[in-house]
Write an enzyme that holds these catalytic residues in place. Structure first.
Site, PDB file in Angstrom:
ATOM      1  N   LEU A 181       0.864  -1.176   0.000  1.00  0.00           N
ATOM      2  CA  LEU A 181       0.000   0.000   0.000  1.00  0.00           C
ATOM      3  C   LEU A 181       0.902   1.227   0.000  1.00  0.00           C
ATOM      4  O   LEU A 181       1.874   1.286   0.766  1.00  0.00           O
ATOM      5  CB  LEU A 181      -0.915   0.038   1.236  1.00  0.00           C
ATOM      6  CG  LEU A 181      -2.074  -0.961   1.311  1.00  0.00           C
ATOM      7  CD1 LEU A 181      -2.856  -0.745   2.598  1.00  0.00           C
ATOM      8  CD2 LEU A 181      -2.987  -0.849   0.104  1.00  0.00           C
ATOM      9  N   ASP A 182       0.589   2.210  -0.838  1.00  0.00           N
ATOM     10  CA  ASP A 182       1.351   3.451  -0.846  1.00  0.00           C
ATOM     11  C   ASP A 182       1.206   4.162   0.499  1.00  0.00           C
ATOM     12  O   ASP A 182       0.239   3.947   1.234  1.00  0.00           O
ATOM     13  CB  ASP A 182       0.855   4.384  -1.955  1.00  0.00           C
ATOM     14  CG  ASP A 182       1.015   3.775  -3.334  1.00  0.00           C
ATOM     15  OD1 ASP A 182       1.955   2.987  -3.519  1.00  0.00           O
ATOM     16  OD2 ASP A 182       0.180   4.070  -4.209  1.00  0.00           O
ATOM     17  N   ARG A 183       2.145   5.037   0.790  1.00  0.00           N
ATOM     18  CA  ARG A 183       2.143   5.752   2.070  1.00  0.00           C
ATOM     19  C   ARG A 183       0.825   6.499   2.298  1.00  0.00           C
ATOM     20  O   ARG A 183       0.263   6.481   3.388  1.00  0.00           O
ATOM     21  CB  ARG A 183       3.321   6.729   2.123  1.00  0.00           C
ATOM     22  CG  ARG A 183       3.377   7.552   3.407  1.00  0.00           C
ATOM     23  CD  ARG A 183       4.595   8.444   3.425  1.00  0.00           C
ATOM     24  NE  ARG A 183       4.547   9.484   2.411  1.00  0.00           N
ATOM     25  CZ  ARG A 183       3.945  10.653   2.574  1.00  0.00           C
ATOM     26  NH1 ARG A 183       3.305  10.933   3.705  1.00  0.00           N
ATOM     27  NH2 ARG A 183       3.951  11.548   1.605  1.00  0.00           N
ATOM     28  N   HIS A 279       0.692   1.962  -8.381  1.00  0.00           N
ATOM     29  CA  HIS A 279      -0.236   3.080  -8.619  1.00  0.00           C
ATOM     30  C   HIS A 279      -1.305   2.724  -9.654  1.00  0.00           C
ATOM     31  O   HIS A 279      -1.859   3.603 -10.301  1.00  0.00           O
ATOM     32  CB  HIS A 279       0.524   4.336  -9.079  1.00  0.00           C
ATOM     33  CG  HIS A 279       1.457   4.887  -8.065  1.00  0.00           C
ATOM     34  ND1 HIS A 279       2.256   5.987  -8.304  1.00  0.00           N
ATOM     35  CD2 HIS A 279       1.734   4.510  -6.782  1.00  0.00           C
ATOM     36  CE1 HIS A 279       2.991   6.257  -7.242  1.00  0.00           C
ATOM     37  NE2 HIS A 279       2.684   5.370  -6.302  1.00  0.00           N
TER      38      HIS A 279
END
Length: 441
Positions: A181-183, A279
């Site tokens: 998971l992205d930040r 993304h």
């Protein structure tokens, strides 16, 4: 406790000042064997903070560094600090090559050991709880991750990360994160407490046996019905975390979308990514013309131009300001790699605009630091200004990993505040194995 003052964590690491790098090197052995959460974390101003501390960063020269000056490498590859800092750090011996002081014009050679003794001021994160959804008997930890916190130590983040918080606050020391998971993305994170469970679930992910379900809030009125985007995705610049649709050289990607409801010029959308590109949801939504509404990267006109990447339009970097936001269509064939040797003008333009935008953000931060009669808060150990806190809208994007399901199991989180009404609509679209089997038949 005011930032910039002495803190327990920094004092437990070293007793000297970072401008005395030799003292820092000798003192690094004083790091205690056990640190408690109260020695690392504190809350102030509605944010979770980490006491500043000294850290030794050392790595052998990467291939792309060889033949470049030490100053060029640090200013272009480590963009979290201003150029003036790196000039000072090299001059004072805080940055070294092979344990020797160098000049900013020193050229890095193959096999060189590059060392940087830094006084780390980790960015603050949300005080929202890192919630344990479930811990299974076979060693699977299911976590609801807030936005603003990275999964692994990376860049300026070490203690303010999921793995460190789970270690320091929950006592889990052996951790094997499974999904990414992205930040800025919130939601469900699968973490193995042993390598076997992690390998088994990773194997199911690769075999597409695990279903991933997200919700997001996008700009505009998303169309009704099931919308599928199968545009290939390519990494344009790793260092900038920049990705884009590229029909000729991108990797196969597939995401299904369905609108849940609309309000206030936004639509809350259900997402099912069938592949796992970096993304992917954000890039596909941008391509469709409905970017995540508060996405600082893919809903950014300064980077993408007025077309905002819809249908793959790339921006044109014109010399005259009035034509700066003009668009050009992607050539039929993209050539060359965008990381390193970028041969195509369209990709080079996009990367240049991204770099310029990031530089402008750095400059704005520097200006904001200097506002006020007393000037910026300055750390008493490294003499660097303390960066301004992130605004609440900078702590997350409106993209949430809601539900993961695999053979014989399914876990979900609560819906985020910005998508509460989705509870009235999501049952009609969520993944159902029986329905999926009927559809395939």
């Amino acid at each position: 406790m005011a930032r910039g003052q002495k803190h327990k964590l920094s004092e437990s690491y070293v007793g000297g000042n970072v401008v005395n790098p030799r003292g820092a090197k000798n003192a690094k052995t004083q790091e205690p064997t056990v640190l408690l959460a109260k020695d690392v974390y504190y809350e102030e101003g509605g944010l979770q903070r980490v006491y500043p501390y000294f850290h030794r960063f050392a790595t052998h020269a990467k291939g792309r560094w060889v033949g470049r000056t030490i100053y060029d490498v640090f200013t272009k590859e480590f963009r979290d600090r201003p150029k003036a800092y790196y000039e000072m750090a090299i001059e004072k011996g805080i940055i070294e090559i092979n344990a020797e002081t160098v000049s900013k014009d020193t050229v890095i050679r193959n096999g060189d050991l590059v060392t940087h003794f830094i006084h780390r001021h980790e960015p603050p994160i949300s005080t929202q709880e890192l919630r344990i959804v479930r811990e299974t008997e076979d060693g699977l930890l299911v976590v609801d991750k807030p936005g603003s916190i990275p999964v692994h130590p990376t860049g300026r983040y070490n203690y303010n990360t999921v793995t460190k918080v789970l270690e320091m606050k929950h006592g889990h020391r052996a951790l094997y994160p499974i999904n990414r998971l992205d930040r800025l993305t919130s939601g469900l994170l699968l973490v193995g407490l042993n390598p076997n469970i992690a390998r088994n679930i990773e194997r199911d992910l690769v075999a597409h046996k695990i279903q991933k379900e997200y919700v997001c809030r996008v700009q505009g009125e998303f169309p009704e019905g099931r919308i599928v985007c199968d545009q290939p995705i390519r990494v344009i610049a790793h260092k900038l975390a920049l990705n884009c649709v590229d029909p000729t050289e991108g990797k196969p990607s597939l995401t299904e979308f369905e609108k849940l409801y609309s309000e206030d010029g936004h639509s809350v959308v259900y997402c099912r990514p069938k592949t796992g590109r970096t993304h992917q949801i954000r890039v596909h939504l941008q391509f469709l013309g409905f970017p995540v509404a508060n996405d600082p990267l893919y809903n950014n006109e300064e980077v993408w131009g007025s077309a905002m990447g819809k249908n793959g339009a790339l921006p044109q970097l014109a010399e005259e300001p009035e034509t700066h936001n003009a668009e050009i269509k992607r050539p039929a064939k993209m050539v060359g790699k965008c990381d390193g040797d970028q041969k195509n003008d369209s990709w080079k333009t996009l990367v240049k605009r991204m770099e310029d935008w990031k530089d402008r953000q750095d400059m704005i931060e520097h200006v904001n630091e200097c506002v006020g009669e007393k000037g910026p808060d300055v750390c008493d150990k490294c003499s660097n200004p303390v960066l301004p806190d992130p605004r609440p809208d900078e702590l997350c994007i409106w993209l949430h990993a809601w539900r993961y399901s695999g053979p014989g199991w399914a876990y979900e989180t609560e819906l985020p505040e910005w998508a509460q009404k989705a509870a009235d609509h999501i049952d009609r679209v969520k993944y159902c194995p029986e329905q999926q089997t009927a559809n395939e038949a």
